[in-house]
Design a protein around this motif. Structure first.
Motif, PDB file in Angstrom:
ATOM      1  N   LEU A   1     -44.590 151.075 -25.885  1.00 52.78           N
ATOM      2  CA  LEU A   1     -43.352 151.220 -26.644  1.00 52.78           C
ATOM      3  C   LEU A   1     -43.052 149.930 -27.394  1.00 52.78           C
ATOM      4  N   VAL A   2     -42.943 150.023 -28.704  1.00 54.51           N
ATOM      5  CA  VAL A   2     -42.528 148.895 -29.545  1.00 54.51           C
ATOM      6  C   VAL A   2     -41.418 149.421 -30.445  1.00 54.51           C
ATOM      7  N   MET A   3     -40.211 148.858 -30.293  1.00 54.25           N
ATOM      8  CA  MET A   3     -39.059 149.368 -31.030  1.00 54.25           C
ATOM      9  C   MET A   3     -38.148 148.216 -31.446  1.00 54.25           C
ATOM     10  N   PRO A   4     -37.298 148.423 -32.465  1.00 50.60           N
ATOM     11  CA  PRO A   4     -36.372 147.372 -32.885  1.00 50.60           C
ATOM     12  C   PRO A   4     -35.419 146.973 -31.754  1.00 50.60           C
ATOM     13  N   SER A   5     -35.151 145.687 -31.645  1.00 43.71           N
ATOM     14  CA  SER A   5     -34.213 145.193 -30.624  1.00 43.71           C
ATOM     15  C   SER A   5     -32.796 145.241 -31.165  1.00 43.71           C
ATOM     16  N   LYS A   6     -32.324 146.430 -31.418  1.00 45.98           N
ATOM     17  CA  LYS A   6     -30.959 146.568 -31.910  1.00 45.98           C
ATOM     18  C   LYS A   6     -30.405 147.929 -31.511  1.00 45.98           C
ATOM     19  N   MET A   7     -29.088 148.008 -31.496  1.00 43.90           N
ATOM     20  CA  MET A   7     -28.398 149.235 -31.126  1.00 43.90           C
ATOM     21  C   MET A   7     -27.412 149.609 -32.222  1.00 43.90           C
ATOM     22  N   LYS A   8     -27.272 150.916 -32.443  1.00 42.52           N
ATOM     23  CA  LYS A   8     -26.244 151.402 -33.349  1.00 42.52           C
ATOM     24  C   LYS A   8     -25.079 151.912 -32.512  1.00 42.52           C
ATOM     25  N   LEU A   9     -23.930 151.300 -32.692  1.00 39.51           N
ATOM     26  CA  LEU A   9     -22.744 151.682 -31.940  1.00 39.51           C
ATOM     27  C   LEU A   9     -21.735 152.352 -32.861  1.00 39.51           C
ATOM     28  N   GLU A  10     -21.059 153.373 -32.343  1.00 36.76           N
ATOM     29  CA  GLU A  10     -19.990 154.026 -33.094  1.00 36.76           C
ATOM     30  C   GLU A  10     -18.664 153.400 -32.690  1.00 36.76           C
ATOM     31  N   VAL A  11     -17.993 152.799 -33.648  1.00 35.33           N
ATOM     32  CA  VAL A  11     -16.715 152.135 -33.369  1.00 35.33           C
ATOM     33  C   VAL A  11     -15.634 152.710 -34.277  1.00 35.33           C
ATOM     34  N   GLU A  12     -14.418 152.688 -33.782  1.00 35.46           N
ATOM     35  CA  GLU A  12     -13.293 153.214 -34.540  1.00 35.46           C
ATOM     36  C   GLU A  12     -12.798 152.159 -35.512  1.00 35.46           C
ATOM     37  N   ASP A  13     -12.724 152.530 -36.782  1.00 33.03           N
ATOM     38  CA  ASP A  13     -12.255 151.603 -37.816  1.00 33.03           C
ATOM     39  C   ASP A  13     -10.755 151.779 -37.985  1.00 33.03           C
ATOM     40  N   GLN A  14      -9.995 150.776 -37.577  1.00 33.16           N
ATOM     41  CA  GLN A  14      -8.538 150.856 -37.614  1.00 33.16           C
ATOM     42  C   GLN A  14      -7.998 150.884 -39.047  1.00 33.16           C
ATOM     43  N   GLN A  15      -8.810 150.451 -40.003  1.00 31.72           N
ATOM     44  CA  GLN A  15      -8.331 150.394 -41.380  1.00 31.72           C
ATOM     45  C   GLN A  15      -8.478 151.725 -42.107  1.00 31.72           C
ATOM     46  N   LEU A  16      -9.245 152.643 -41.499  1.00 29.35           N
ATOM     47  CA  LEU A  16      -9.438 153.952 -42.115  1.00 29.35           C
ATOM     48  C   LEU A  16      -8.476 154.958 -41.510  1.00 29.35           C
ATOM     49  N   ALA A  17      -8.149 155.961 -42.287  1.00 34.27           N
ATOM     50  CA  ALA A  17      -7.205 156.978 -41.825  1.00 34.27           C
ATOM     51  C   ALA A  17      -7.794 157.790 -40.675  1.00 34.27           C
ATOM     52  N   ASP A  18      -6.894 158.252 -39.799  1.00 39.28           N
ATOM     53  CA  ASP A  18      -7.260 159.127 -38.680  1.00 39.28           C
ATOM     54  C   ASP A  18      -8.268 158.487 -37.724  1.00 39.28           C
ATOM     55  N   GLY A  19      -8.315 157.158 -37.709  1.00 34.03           N
ATOM     56  CA  GLY A  19      -9.213 156.479 -36.768  1.00 34.03           C
ATOM     57  C   GLY A  19     -10.664 156.867 -36.949  1.00 34.03           C
ATOM     58  N   ALA A  20     -11.111 156.918 -38.181  1.00 31.45           N
ATOM     59  CA  ALA A  20     -12.489 157.330 -38.482  1.00 31.45           C
ATOM     60  C   ALA A  20     -13.493 156.425 -37.765  1.00 31.45           C
ATOM     61  N   VAL A  21     -14.619 157.029 -37.382  1.00 27.15           N
ATOM     62  CA  VAL A  21     -15.670 156.300 -36.657  1.00 27.15           C
ATOM     63  C   VAL A  21     -16.752 155.843 -37.631  1.00 27.15           C
ATOM     64  N   VAL A  22     -17.140 154.591 -37.528  1.00 23.97           N
ATOM     65  CA  VAL A  22     -18.214 154.058 -38.365  1.00 23.97           C
ATOM     66  C   VAL A  22     -19.309 153.480 -37.467  1.00 23.97           C
ATOM     67  N   GLU A  23     -20.505 153.410 -38.020  1.00 22.65           N
ATOM     68  CA  GLU A  23     -21.631 152.855 -37.266  1.00 22.65           C
ATOM     69  C   GLU A  23     -21.706 151.352 -37.436  1.00 22.65           C
ATOM     70  N   GLU A  24     -21.971 150.659 -36.335  1.00 20.32           N
ATOM     71  CA  GLU A  24     -22.118 149.206 -36.370  1.00 20.32           C
ATOM     72  C   GLU A  24     -23.425 148.838 -35.682  1.00 20.32           C
ATOM     73  N   VAL A  25     -24.268 148.062 -36.349  1.00 23.61           N
ATOM     74  CA  VAL A  25     -25.551 147.644 -35.784  1.00 23.61           C
ATOM     75  C   VAL A  25     -25.344 146.354 -34.992  1.00 23.61           C
ATOM     76  N   VAL A  26     -25.777 146.379 -33.732  1.00 25.77           N
ATOM     77  CA  VAL A  26     -25.623 145.225 -32.852  1.00 25.77           C
ATOM     78  C   VAL A  26     -27.003 144.739 -32.434  1.00 25.77           C
ATOM     79  N   GLN A  27     -27.223 143.434 -32.506  1.00 29.47           N
ATOM     80  CA  GLN A  27     -28.478 142.830 -32.050  1.00 29.47           C
ATOM     81  C   GLN A  27     -28.233 142.087 -30.741  1.00 29.47           C
TER      82      GLN A  27
END
Length: 381
Positions: free
Chosen positions: A26-52
């Motif tokens: 197994l060889v894969m990127p050392s990063k994770m995609k996290l879904e976080v709530e963006d307080q600046q968007l309406a209705d608490g929309a969820v955006v993806e954030e890449v974390v290393q």
């Protein structure tokens, strides 16, 4: 259950069941995609954030690291909750004690492993080529580690870490490409692919200086259809390792750094170290890099000329990329059967500080009582 070996780098994570003469499954990127709530968007929309989780070799985000290892061990390796096995981690040079303790704590308290071991990447890379002494030059994604190793023990006083690596070379390449292709738009992933395809080294500094007037341009079509011209930029990536001033650094080139590092070890080891020099990391596979390194080594002021170790014929061709993992697979076949690892009972009794005891026994005594390289080579078959 066979032990699992994990080599978590800044760019790639390598993992799999210990198989000494094979590439990591197994060889894969050392990063994770996290879904976080963006307080600046309406209705608490969820955006993806890449974390290393790993930055320049060291774990910086333990929550993300736990999520990444959970995916690797349970979804890919096939561990089942309540039936976890033994695990060996590779460690970069100068890993702080606190990070070692956090890792062993994570493994026993969150993953409930039955056994744990960790070993330095420099030692493991040499094991992969049948050596217990030598000097590794590891060009990683976020750092360059130069480590003399005597009889299986890293000489930390003489070792060096340079805070540059593949990511800095990628950024350099991107800047140079933008100068010659100002109207184009491209992202880091495009530049990474271009670097792997085109980057190379000239035979010496004079040849590099002559490139500007003699380099033939090549046209490359990006995935979105944009056409890019690549000329002398391809050579600057490798040249920066021999002339760090290109990166804006006031420092010596990589060969000089190696010779200086070895000079700080007892003179009785100089020949053994310099004549068993090993290049590690994906950048070491760059076209022309090994030849340029050896040419520079032949011209160095050292009384003993550094010479590069050739990989054994029975090892995979991509050994330089995965030598830490492969060496870990070799060591895992020894330390766990011989009960040289940290057990769950020992951890429960002592706590995270138990991992610090792993460094108190010379690695060569773990491998074989005779400390012989022949015994190590025999183990790989």
């Amino acid at each position: 259950m066979e032990a699992v070996v994990v080599d978590a780098g800044s760019k790639l994570l390598k993992a799999g069941i210990a198989a000494p003469d094979q590439s990591p499954p197994l060889v894969m990127p050392s990063k994770m995609k996290l879904e976080v709530e963006d307080q600046q968007l309406a209705d608490g929309a969820v955006v993806e954030e890449v974390v290393q989780p790993v930055v320049r070799g060291f774990v910086k985000d333990w929550d993300a690291m736990e999520d990444l290892l959970n995916y690797v061990l349970y979804r890919n390796i096939g561990w089942e909750i309540g039936d976890e096995g033994q695990i060996l981690f590779t460690e970069p040079l100068f890993t702080p004690k606190t990070l070692r303790e956090q890792l062993v704590q994570l493994m026993f308290e969150k993953f409930n492993v039955s056994g744990f071991y960790a070993s330095e990447q420099a030692v493991l890379s040499l094991y992969a080529v049948g050596r217990i002494s030598g000097c590794t030059v590891d060009i990683g994604h976020g750092k360059i580690d130069i480590a003399p190793v005597c009889e299986g023990a890293v000489q930390h006083v003489a070792s060096k870490r340079l805070e540059i690596g593949g990511v800095d070379l990628t950024n350099l390449f991107a800047r140079e490409l933008k100068k010659s292709n100002p109207s184009l738009n491209f992202d880091t992933s495009d530049v990474e692919r271009l670097k792997e395809q085109y980057a190379c080294c000239t035979e010496d500094q004079l040849a590099f200086e002559a490139i500007e007037s003699s380099c033939q341009p090549e046209r490359h079509t990006l995935p979105d259809g944009q056409v890019m011209t690549i000329e002398k930029e391809r050579y600057i990536v490798g040249e920066a390792l021999f002339q760090p001033s290109i990166l804006g650094l006031e420092d010596y080139g990589i060969v000089h750094q190696l010779v200086t590092s070895v000079s700080n070890v007892s003179s009785e080891y100089h020949r053994q170290l310099l004549e068993n020099t090993m290049l590690c990391g994906a950048t070491a596979s760059m076209t022309g890099f090994e030849d340029r390194f050896q040419r520079e080594a032949n011209l160095s002021a050292s009384a003993i000329c550094p010479s590069l170790v050739k990989p054994p014929e029975y090892m995979p061709e991509n050994l330089a990329r995965y030598s830490g993992w492969m060496g870990g697979a070799i060591l895992a076949k020894v330390v766990f059967p011989q009960n040289q690892h940290v057990t769950k009972g020992e951890y429960d009794e002592t706590g995270p500080s138990i991992v610090l005891m792993l460094g108190s026994t010379p690695y060569c005594t773990v491998l074989a009582p005779s400390c012989s390289a022949n015994a190590l080579r025999a183990l790989q078959f």
